[in-house]
Structure formats: C-alpha cells, structure tokens
Design a protein around this motif. Structure first.
Motif, PDB file in Angstrom:
ATOM      1  N   LYS A   1      -6.264   7.905  -5.765  1.00 29.69           N
ATOM      2  CA  LYS A   1      -6.453   8.744  -4.578  1.00 29.69           C
ATOM      3  C   LYS A   1      -5.188   8.805  -3.735  1.00 29.69           C
ATOM      4  CE  LYS A   1     -11.395   8.204  -4.132  1.00 29.69           C
ATOM      5  NZ  LYS A   1     -12.208   6.998  -3.947  1.00 29.69           N
ATOM      6  N   TRP A   2      -4.292   7.891  -3.987  1.00 29.48           N
ATOM      7  CA  TRP A   2      -3.060   7.862  -3.209  1.00 29.48           C
ATOM      8  C   TRP A   2      -1.926   8.645  -3.869  1.00 29.48           C
ATOM      9  CZ3 TRP A   2      -2.632   2.075  -1.244  1.00 29.48           C
ATOM     10  CH2 TRP A   2      -3.740   1.816  -0.426  1.00 29.48           C
TER      11      TRP A   2
ATOM     12  N   ASN B   1      -3.691   3.296  -6.978  1.00 34.30           N
ATOM     13  CA  ASN B   1      -4.901   3.954  -6.496  1.00 34.30           C
ATOM     14  C   ASN B   1      -4.730   5.453  -6.698  1.00 34.30           C
ATOM     15  OD1 ASN B   1      -6.865   5.185  -4.980  1.00 34.30           O
ATOM     16  ND2 ASN B   1      -6.815   3.613  -3.370  1.00 34.30           N
TER      17      ASN B   1
ATOM     18  N   LEU C   1      -4.438  12.410   3.802  1.00 30.18           N
ATOM     19  CA  LEU C   1      -4.408  11.068   3.219  1.00 30.18           C
ATOM     20  C   LEU C   1      -4.395  10.003   4.320  1.00 30.18           C
ATOM     21  CD1 LEU C   1      -4.046   9.240   0.681  1.00 30.18           C
ATOM     22  CD2 LEU C   1      -1.608   9.290   1.172  1.00 30.18           C
TER      23      LEU C   1
ATOM     24  N   SER D   1      -5.471  10.142   7.284  1.00 29.24           N
ATOM     25  CA  SER D   1      -6.753  10.036   7.983  1.00 29.24           C
ATOM     26  C   SER D   1      -7.726   9.186   7.186  1.00 29.24           C
ATOM     27  CB  SER D   1      -7.375  11.423   8.175  1.00 29.24           C
ATOM     28  OG  SER D   1      -6.407  12.327   8.617  1.00 29.24           O
ATOM     29  N   SER D   2      -7.726   9.408   5.882  1.00 24.00           N
ATOM     30  CA  SER D   2      -8.714   8.695   5.072  1.00 24.00           C
ATOM     31  C   SER D   2      -8.252   7.289   4.707  1.00 24.00           C
ATOM     32  CB  SER D   2      -9.030   9.496   3.804  1.00 24.00           C
ATOM     33  OG  SER D   2      -7.856   9.675   3.052  1.00 24.00           O
ATOM     34  N   SER D   3      -6.955   7.073   4.647  1.00 25.13           N
ATOM     35  CA  SER D   3      -6.462   5.756   4.221  1.00 25.13           C
ATOM     36  C   SER D   3      -5.397   5.221   5.173  1.00 25.13           C
ATOM     37  CB  SER D   3      -5.882   5.831   2.812  1.00 25.13           C
ATOM     38  OG  SER D   3      -6.805   6.377   1.911  1.00 25.13           O
ATOM     39  N   PRO D   4      -5.780   4.804   6.333  1.00 24.05           N
ATOM     40  CA  PRO D   4      -4.800   4.341   7.326  1.00 24.05           C
ATOM     41  C   PRO D   4      -4.075   3.069   6.909  1.00 24.05           C
ATOM     42  CG  PRO D   4      -7.041   3.921   8.081  1.00 24.05           C
ATOM     43  CD  PRO D   4      -7.165   4.726   6.822  1.00 24.05           C
ATOM     44  N   GLU D   5      -4.559   2.421   5.851  1.00 18.48           N
ATOM     45  CA  GLU D   5      -3.917   1.167   5.436  1.00 18.48           C
ATOM     46  C   GLU D   5      -2.577   1.383   4.733  1.00 18.48           C
ATOM     47  OE1 GLU D   5      -6.572   2.625   4.278  1.00 18.48           O
ATOM     48  OE2 GLU D   5      -7.141   1.992   2.252  1.00 18.48           O
ATOM     49  N   ILE D   6      -2.267   2.640   4.420  1.00 17.20           N
ATOM     50  CA  ILE D   6      -1.007   2.935   3.745  1.00 17.20           C
ATOM     51  C   ILE D   6       0.178   2.648   4.661  1.00 17.20           C
ATOM     52  CG2 ILE D   6       0.408   4.878   2.938  1.00 17.20           C
ATOM     53  CD1 ILE D   6      -2.191   5.958   1.678  1.00 17.20           C
TER      54      ILE D   6
ATOM     55  N   ASN E   1       0.847  -1.198   0.000  1.00 16.41           N
ATOM     56  CA  ASN E   1       0.000   0.000   0.000  1.00 16.41           C
ATOM     57  C   ASN E   1       0.881   1.246   0.000  1.00 16.41           C
ATOM     58  OD1 ASN E   1      -2.158  -1.742   0.117  1.00 16.41           O
ATOM     59  ND2 ASN E   1      -2.293  -1.630   2.355  1.00 16.41           N
TER      60      ASN E   1
ATOM     61  N   ALA F   1       1.759   4.975  -1.263  1.00 11.17           N
ATOM     62  CA  ALA F   1       1.255   6.230  -1.828  1.00 11.17           C
ATOM     63  C   ALA F   1       2.410   7.003  -2.455  1.00 11.17           C
ATOM     64  CB  ALA F   1       0.594   7.070  -0.737  1.00 11.17           C
TER      65      ALA F   1
END
Lengths: 339, 339
Positions: B217-218, B215, B236, B238-243, B183, B185
């Motif tokens: 968005k990343w 992705n 980013l 906050s919205s995608s903690p999986e990164i 994952n 970004a």
DNA sequence: GTGAAAGCGCTAACAT
DNA sequence: ATGTTAGCGCTTTCAC
C-alpha cells in the motif's frame, strides 16, 4: 534498397518518367503516374536523399551554431527550447538540422566558413554566441545565409530574430513603478550583449518617463551569472539601503539577487522586490517564485528557422522578426513597503 | 566550390591520385602527395560530403528518435543533456546527427523504418520513448542498428545504455535506513517504464536486506508527474501517518511529494524525509533542496553514441553499457524524528 | 605510383 | 507525354 531504376524496369518506362511522376510534375499521363505510384509503394521505395541533394546542389540542411553544449551543467534550457522550435519548423519543411558546437575543440580549430563548407549547409542559425565572438565577424563577412538569434545584424543574406527587449524591460520596470517603487536598481548581463544593451535602454526609458533620475551606481554588471549577481547586489545593498526593487536582466541573476537580499536579512518581496527576465524553468520553483519577463523561446527558434528558409528560398520580405514578451507576475515583487 | 577535378587539373594528375592523396592512401609518392595537399589548401578545398556518402553508401548520419520535443514546457533537461553528449561524441567521430521527433504529426504518420530509410541514417539512438510505444516494437523488428537509452533490449543490431537503477535505488533507500527510517514509502513512475521496474526492485531489495517488510500500500504510482505524485502522497499521508520517509523515482515527483507534505503541515525533512531520483536542475533550487540519486546524463548520451558507432563499424564487443549513479545529499533528508 | 573508366541514384536539358 | 543523355563529385576496381 529500391531505386527509381527498379521502378522504371517494372513499370516499363524510363527513369525520367519515374522521377517526374514521383515529384509531381504535370507532364506525365495520369495513367502512368498511377502505375508508378503503385509500384513505388509496392517496392517500398524511398528516394535517396543524398543523390538528390548532390545533383540539386542543395543540401537541404541547415546548421545550428551554438556554444556551451558540451557541459553537463546547463542552468537553463533556453538553447534547448530554441532548438526544439528550430527542429519543429525545419522538419516540417523537409530540411535537416545539424549542430555545430563552438566549444568543441575539434570544431574550434576550423573557421566558420570551413565548418559550413564541409557540411555543405545551405544556411546557418546562430544562437548564444557573444558579440565579440570571432565567429560572429565571420558570419557577417561570409555570404552564407544566416539568421541570428538576439543579435541585430541585417545584410542581404543575414537576418535575425529577437524579442522586443526594450519593451520587455519597460514592462518590468513599469510594473515595479506601479507597485510604488522609485529606488530601482538594475543588474545587467554583459555590456557586449545586445539584449543587455536593449534591456538597459528600457530600464532607463521607463525611469525617465516617470521622472525618476537614473543612478549610474545602481546599474550593476552581473555577467548573467548567479554568483556574480549575488556579490554585486550584496555590496550594492550595503552602500544603498534605500533601494526597494531590483530589475535583473536574467532570472539566473535574479536568483542570485534574492540570495543576496536574504543574506542581508531582507525579505523578498516584503522589504525588496525583484524582477527577472527570461522565465526560465527555475523561475516558478524558487522561493519566492520569480516575477519575470517571459519570452516564447520555442517560437524564437521556430521563427528563426522559418525566416532562414524564406531567405534560402528567396521569398523573405524582411530579414528580421520581432517577438513579444509577457510580464509574468509571481511572488518576488510586491507593493513598496513604506516604513 | 573547388572539386578534386580542379585540383587534378592544377596538379597535372588524375582525380584518382588526388582522391588517394587526400584520403591518405599509401600508394602515392610523397612528392605528388605534398603537391596535392598544397594545392588543395590553396584552393580552399573541402570534400563534397554528399558525393562521398553517395558513392560509399554510408550516410555517416545517425538519427536521434525522441519524444516530447515540441512543447515549450520541458520540465527537465534530461533530453537536452543526452543530446549534448550524443552530439559531442558524434561530431568528434565525423558523423552527423539528425533529429526525429515522435510527437511531430508529420513524422508520426510514417513508420520508424520509413523515417530511417528516407533520411538514410546508418543507425539510430532512441531516447525517452515508453515501453509500449509502437515505434519500439519496430526498432526491434527492423535491422537498423540502434542503441536505446534506458531500455534493455539486446539483439545483434540493438544495444542499450543505462544506469544501474537497482543500485541507484539501493543507495537512496540505504541512505534513508541509515538515517533511522523504517517506514519508507515509494512513489514510482510508469509500471511500463524499465527504470521504474528497476528502481522498485532496488527499493524492495534494500528493505528486505534490512528485514523491513515492504508494504504494497505504500508503493504509489506517480506517473513521473508532479501533480499526480502530490495527490498520491496526500492520500497516503492521511491513511498512513506513520510514514517517515518517501523514496520517489524522479525528482519531479519528489517535488510533488514535498508539496503534499507541506500541505499537510509536515515539515521536510524534520517530520518526513524525501529522496528523489535524477538530480534535475531544479533539485538544488527547490526549498528544501532535494537529496537525490544523480546520473551522468551527458555521459549517457556520449556512451550511447559511442556504442552505436562501434556497432556500426563492427567493433562492438558487447551491446550495452552500464553507468554509475551517485547519491547526492541535500536538505530533504534527515535523521528520523522520534516523537 | 598513376590513370581510365565505371558507377553511386538522382535530376534536367534536350530531343522526339 | 516520354525517352536519351549527360552529369552532380566522389571512390574504386582494374589495367599499366
């Protein structure tokens, strides 16, 4: 490429008149001047600077003599900031700047005078060379107008720009004393460097003013080098654990000093305060960020160029300029911790 | 100041012969040549470069067009390192270098061609201007020989020097993937910047190669700015903690990214890995020190100058040069943490 | 192998 | 107010 001859032909006058009109002399009728201006614009004329310089016997060029520009590991951008300042001034005054690198083997073979003579520079700015550099002696002996950065030499053709390093060191040490420190060591640069001598003086002055006896064992040589400073501080801390603050004559050395402290398990600034000098870029980025004495380096370059041009054009009233420093408080200094 | 006329007088020959002897032409008898050489040394002669340039109709001068040289807050010394490289090459080839600053208001008023024409430069190196800078259009339209740094334009008189930014990004992302990250970004610079486009390409390539879906968005815009990158990464995360990893198109932005992570209570590299690009000075000094893709910036300058001079002297075989990058592993990247 | 002369593009002293 | 002329220091035909 259009020349004044072309313009003269079109305007139906002599080249002299064209030259005069273009250079804004008064003895040209408004009418012809206007005509000439228009034609020169139409023909997209730019004067041939080389021809002009040849006949005027002025190159309108100043040389910047620096050292250490050919390595790819420049730690701080002092030289660059000076350069930017110089360039800014020089270009606004219609001068050109050319670079002499004392480390370039090709240029090292030549004497200073040769270098300047060949390039036909009107004057030179010297930056970042040491007091024992052979070029420096030549600078003083030659009669080429010259401005030195941070080296106080004054003759009829040589001047200098510097910051008040004594006062700068004062500010640093005064700051530490205000925080309650009394056992303050100093890491200095080269004994041969003028700035080092001045900063040392400021350090001693300030201690004296507060009736603190200077301890010569606490004054170290760091050679403006991070590693050397680290080493020196390491051994100092072992022998003198009572030290609570260190004033370093450069940020690079201050960074070394911080490392040394941390290696000994001391926390900066809790156990020991560090103050640097220069406010290099790194100063605000290292952890902890560095309290330091900042200089307006760009301005130093600008003023150096401005002074040199004044000297060249015979309008200099005094051959030196002194700039101010400012204490920048960051994280590496804190009140003394009384255990 | 001695001239060839003086030498001719002493040597009892014509100026022509002196000129020929000094310039190493073959049609001078060994004897007279020797005599002339000796006299010129005795008289401490240096040729008047201005006169020579005037008659040869070559200024032997190249211009460096840069932007952002008049602020005192240069974060990284990329420009300076390029400058050092250029200077090194240029001075060894007997050329002069002069600086054009696109930010200088005085110079901004003039067109590129005017600038070059006035200073009579033989060619120009352009560095650090954006793709949408009006000067760039002029560069391509004018017929002044020119080498661009990091902008791929090729015409008969325009060439460029760059590093392989696709490959550089490959190396960075490949490194992260090897550490187990999936994952990943990316924080990019300006969409208009060529290097940004290339690095993005490399990022996407590498993901694809490893069957990781990119992705969109990343992929963030950081504008090569520390604060902007910090902000972008904050939202980013906050919205995608999986990164678990972020590749930044510059170190400055990577530093911003690290700050954003730390502000969210994430530890770098334990919780999240960061890789930068450029290997600026700061990279090894920030905490944690930055894994990054380094470029030989000095060499870029050197090669740019070398290429330009080749073009000027009509010996260039190809109008571009591509340099290598190298991945520099430091503390900011680590194996992915499987929670 | 060497020299005389022209000329690069400009400025400036000296006329007019 | 404008033109004539010389010359800055060098390179380069062209002639001998």
């Amino acid at each position: 490429m259009t020349t004044i001859k072309d313009i003269a032909k079109v305007a139906g006058c002599s080249v002299t008149t064209v030259s005069r009109a273009l250079n804004g002399y008064s003895d040209v009728s408004a009418e012809t001047r206007k005509k000439i201006m228009e034609i020169s614009k139409q023909l997209n004329y730019s004067p041939n600077i080389l021809a002009r310089r040849l006949v005027m016997k002025k190159s309108k060029t100043i040389g910047l003599l620096v050292s250490g520009m050919n390595r790819d590991d420049v730690k701080d951008n002092f030289t660059f900031r000076v350069l930017c300042g110089i360039n800014d001034c020089v270009s606004s005054r219609e001068y050109d700047l050319i670079l002499f690198n004392t480390d370039s083997s090709r240029q090292r073979e030549k004497t200073y005078t040769q270098l300047c003579q060949e390039r036909r520079v009107d004057g030179v700015i010297v930056q970042g060379i040491k007091l024992d550099d052979p070029y420096l002696k030549e600078v003083m002996e030659s009669d080429i107008p010259c401005v030195l950065v941070d080296i106080p030499v004054e003759t009829s053709t040589v001047g200098y720009v510097t910051t008040d390093n004594v006062l700068g060191a004062n500010k640093a040490v005064e700051h530490l004393i205000k925080l309650g420190h009394r056992n303050i060591a100093m890491v200095n640069g080269y004994p041969q460097a003028f700035v080092s001598q001045q900063r040392l003086k400021g350090y001693k002055n300030t201690l004296e003013k507060h009736d603190i006896a200077a301890n010569s064992k606490w004054i170290l040589d760091g050679k403006f080098d991070e590693k050397k400073a680290e080493k020196a501080v390491s051994s100092l801390l072992s022998s003198s654990p009572e030290i609570t603050a260190i004033f370093c004559a450069s940020d690079v050395m201050a960074i070394g000093a911080i490392k040394a402290c941390q290696n000994q398990g001391l926390s900066v600034p809790k156990d020991i305060s560090i103050v640097g000098y220069d406010d290099i870029l790194l100063a605000s980025y290292v952890t902890p960020s560095l309290t330091t004495v900042g200089q307006k380096v760009f301005d130093m370059g600008y003023e150096a160029a401005d002074l040199l041009i004044e000297i060249l054009e015979g309008e200099a009233k005094q051959n030196y300029r002194m700039l101010e420093t400012q204490l920048i408080q960051r994280e590496s200094s804190a009140p003394v911790c009384h255990v």
